[in-house]
Design a protein around this motif. Sequence first.
Motif, PDB file in Angstrom:
ATOM      1  N   THR A   1       0.852  -1.186   0.000  1.00 51.58           N
ATOM      2  CA  THR A   1       0.000   0.000   0.000  1.00 51.58           C
ATOM      3  C   THR A   1       0.884   1.232   0.000  1.00 51.58           C
ATOM      4  O   THR A   1       1.680   1.431   0.924  1.00 51.58           O
ATOM      5  CB  THR A   1      -0.918   0.026   1.232  1.00 51.58           C
ATOM      6  N   GLY A   2       0.766   2.040  -1.034  1.00 48.42           N
ATOM      7  CA  GLY A   2       1.518   3.284  -1.114  1.00 48.42           C
ATOM      8  C   GLY A   2       0.593   4.466  -0.909  1.00 48.42           C
ATOM      9  O   GLY A   2      -0.503   4.510  -1.482  1.00 48.42           O
ATOM     10  N   VAL A   3       1.019   5.402  -0.076  1.00 51.74           N
ATOM     11  CA  VAL A   3       0.242   6.622   0.163  1.00 51.74           C
ATOM     12  C   VAL A   3       1.018   7.772  -0.459  1.00 51.74           C
ATOM     13  O   VAL A   3       2.109   8.127  -0.003  1.00 51.74           O
ATOM     14  CB  VAL A   3       0.017   6.866   1.664  1.00 51.74           C
ATOM     15  N   ILE A   4       0.458   8.332  -1.520  1.00 50.59           N
ATOM     16  CA  ILE A   4       1.095   9.418  -2.259  1.00 50.59           C
ATOM     17  C   ILE A   4       0.150  10.610  -2.225  1.00 50.59           C
ATOM     18  O   ILE A   4      -0.889  10.609  -2.887  1.00 50.59           O
ATOM     19  CB  ILE A   4       1.393   9.003  -3.712  1.00 50.59           C
ATOM     20  N   GLY A   5       0.496  11.607  -1.433  1.00 49.13           N
ATOM     21  CA  GLY A   5      -0.419  12.724  -1.240  1.00 49.13           C
ATOM     22  C   GLY A   5      -1.673  12.242  -0.528  1.00 49.13           C
ATOM     23  O   GLY A   5      -1.604  11.606   0.520  1.00 49.13           O
ATOM     24  N   GLU A   6      -2.824  12.490  -1.130  1.00 48.63           N
ATOM     25  CA  GLU A   6      -4.090  12.056  -0.553  1.00 48.63           C
ATOM     26  C   GLU A   6      -4.555  10.722  -1.131  1.00 48.63           C
ATOM     27  O   GLU A   6      -5.615  10.220  -0.743  1.00 48.63           O
ATOM     28  CB  GLU A   6      -5.171  13.121  -0.814  1.00 48.63           C
ATOM     29  N   GLU A   7      -3.783  10.174  -2.054  1.00 52.02           N
ATOM     30  CA  GLU A   7      -4.199   8.953  -2.742  1.00 52.02           C
ATOM     31  C   GLU A   7      -3.526   7.721  -2.136  1.00 52.02           C
ATOM     32  O   GLU A   7      -2.374   7.768  -1.719  1.00 52.02           O
ATOM     33  CB  GLU A   7      -3.851   9.042  -4.231  1.00 52.02           C
TER      34      GLU A   7
ATOM     35  N   ASP B   1       4.216  -8.545  -8.737  1.00 53.06           N
ATOM     36  CA  ASP B   1       5.583  -8.014  -8.721  1.00 53.06           C
ATOM     37  C   ASP B   1       5.725  -6.799  -9.627  1.00 53.06           C
ATOM     38  O   ASP B   1       6.342  -5.794  -9.246  1.00 53.06           O
ATOM     39  CB  ASP B   1       6.576  -9.102  -9.147  1.00 53.06           C
ATOM     40  N   GLU B   2       5.155  -6.876 -10.816  1.00 57.93           N
ATOM     41  CA  GLU B   2       5.286  -5.763 -11.757  1.00 57.93           C
ATOM     42  C   GLU B   2       4.612  -4.505 -11.229  1.00 57.93           C
ATOM     43  O   GLU B   2       5.171  -3.402 -11.309  1.00 57.93           O
ATOM     44  CB  GLU B   2       4.692  -6.147 -13.111  1.00 57.93           C
ATOM     45  N   SER B   3       3.415  -4.662 -10.661  1.00 65.92           N
ATOM     46  CA  SER B   3       2.706  -3.491 -10.139  1.00 65.92           C
ATOM     47  C   SER B   3       3.415  -2.930  -8.910  1.00 65.92           C
ATOM     48  O   SER B   3       3.379  -1.719  -8.659  1.00 65.92           O
ATOM     49  CB  SER B   3       1.256  -3.848  -9.805  1.00 65.92           C
ATOM     50  N   LYS B   4       4.101  -3.784  -8.150  1.00 68.70           N
ATOM     51  CA  LYS B   4       4.877  -3.294  -7.007  1.00 68.70           C
ATOM     52  C   LYS B   4       6.062  -2.454  -7.478  1.00 68.70           C
ATOM     53  O   LYS B   4       6.371  -1.412  -6.886  1.00 68.70           O
ATOM     54  CB  LYS B   4       5.353  -4.466  -6.148  1.00 68.70           C
ATOM     55  N   ARG B   5       6.723  -2.900  -8.537  1.00 64.63           N
ATOM     56  CA  ARG B   5       7.843  -2.117  -9.070  1.00 64.63           C
ATOM     57  C   ARG B   5       7.356  -0.766  -9.594  1.00 64.63           C
ATOM     58  O   ARG B   5       8.020   0.260  -9.417  1.00 64.63           O
ATOM     59  CB  ARG B   5       8.551  -2.902 -10.179  1.00 64.63           C
TER      60      ARG B   5
ATOM     61  N   GLU C   1      -2.604   3.757  -3.126  1.00 61.85           N
ATOM     62  CA  GLU C   1      -2.462   2.835  -4.248  1.00 61.85           C
ATOM     63  C   GLU C   1      -2.074   1.465  -3.709  1.00 61.85           C
ATOM     64  O   GLU C   1      -1.294   1.358  -2.758  1.00 61.85           O
ATOM     65  CB  GLU C   1      -1.406   3.341  -5.234  1.00 61.85           C
ATOM     66  N   TYR C   2      -2.613   0.427  -4.350  1.00 54.75           N
ATOM     67  CA  TYR C   2      -2.380  -0.940  -3.890  1.00 54.75           C
ATOM     68  C   TYR C   2      -1.737  -1.754  -5.008  1.00 54.75           C
ATOM     69  O   TYR C   2      -2.099  -1.619  -6.174  1.00 54.75           O
ATOM     70  CB  TYR C   2      -3.697  -1.587  -3.455  1.00 54.75           C
ATOM     71  N   ALA C   3      -0.777  -2.576  -4.626  1.00 50.19           N
ATOM     72  CA  ALA C   3      -0.082  -3.409  -5.607  1.00 50.19           C
ATOM     73  C   ALA C   3       0.099  -4.806  -5.035  1.00 50.19           C
ATOM     74  O   ALA C   3       0.548  -4.963  -3.894  1.00 50.19           O
ATOM     75  CB  ALA C   3       1.270  -2.798  -5.964  1.00 50.19           C
TER      76      ALA C   3
END
Length: 238
Positions: free
Chosen positions: A96-102, A109-113, A104-106
């Motif tokens: 789970t990445g938190v970028i600003g207010e968004e 492997d490709e989506s994690k990169r 994102e889930y990955a």
Amino acid sequence: MSNPPSHDESAAPGNLTEIFARLTDVPLDHVDKLIDTTQSVYADLNRVMEHPYWADLVFHQGAALRALREARAELDAFRAEAVGARNTELGVTVATGVIGEEREYAERDESKRELVERLLRPPRQGCACRLYVWDRPYENEQEPGPYSGLRIVTSADDEMGVLNYTEEDEQGQLSSWQTRSPAPDSRAPVLRFDLGSPLTFPTDSVLGFAELRAALDEFVSTGECPRSVDWQRARWGQ
């Protein structure tokens, strides 16, 4: 001839993954429809305010709404636990990445990169991003979640940045670590805990994108503190 097993005898399930997958199919949309329907009658209740039954009707409508919303929250928690159990059986983790207010889930492997690259280059330079790895998407930081996470602050123009790793133990004690450069660069940019924060990371915690990328790739793969970089106890200032 042996007797058939009684109903109270437990049998080990043949495929836990299939069972947990079925448990994730929680009818939240049906509950949402019930909540909307119950909420919508309020307009009609306002039209009968002079009726002697009005107060009781409002009381029961309010009680029903509270019960439905509580039920929805519990069903959603049940669904999340089932997702975690299924993913654990499959050996799957979700970044789970938190970028600003968004958020994102990955999962792959490709989506994690790809997520790692977006964390290194957020839309606003110097904006602190966060990264978690868990058995499910980390959707709400107001609720219990993973015990560890990374804070990422970068200067994309300089292709340099810093990682701040935090971990909570079973007693609730929080430990905080920052990356450590074996050869600090005098050209390292000033990086703040977040935009507008008076707290700045020490110069010797700043690394190049190659080292940061390797550490982030390791973290989304293992969910553990990356060993590809050096660490030091968190401190602030030069």
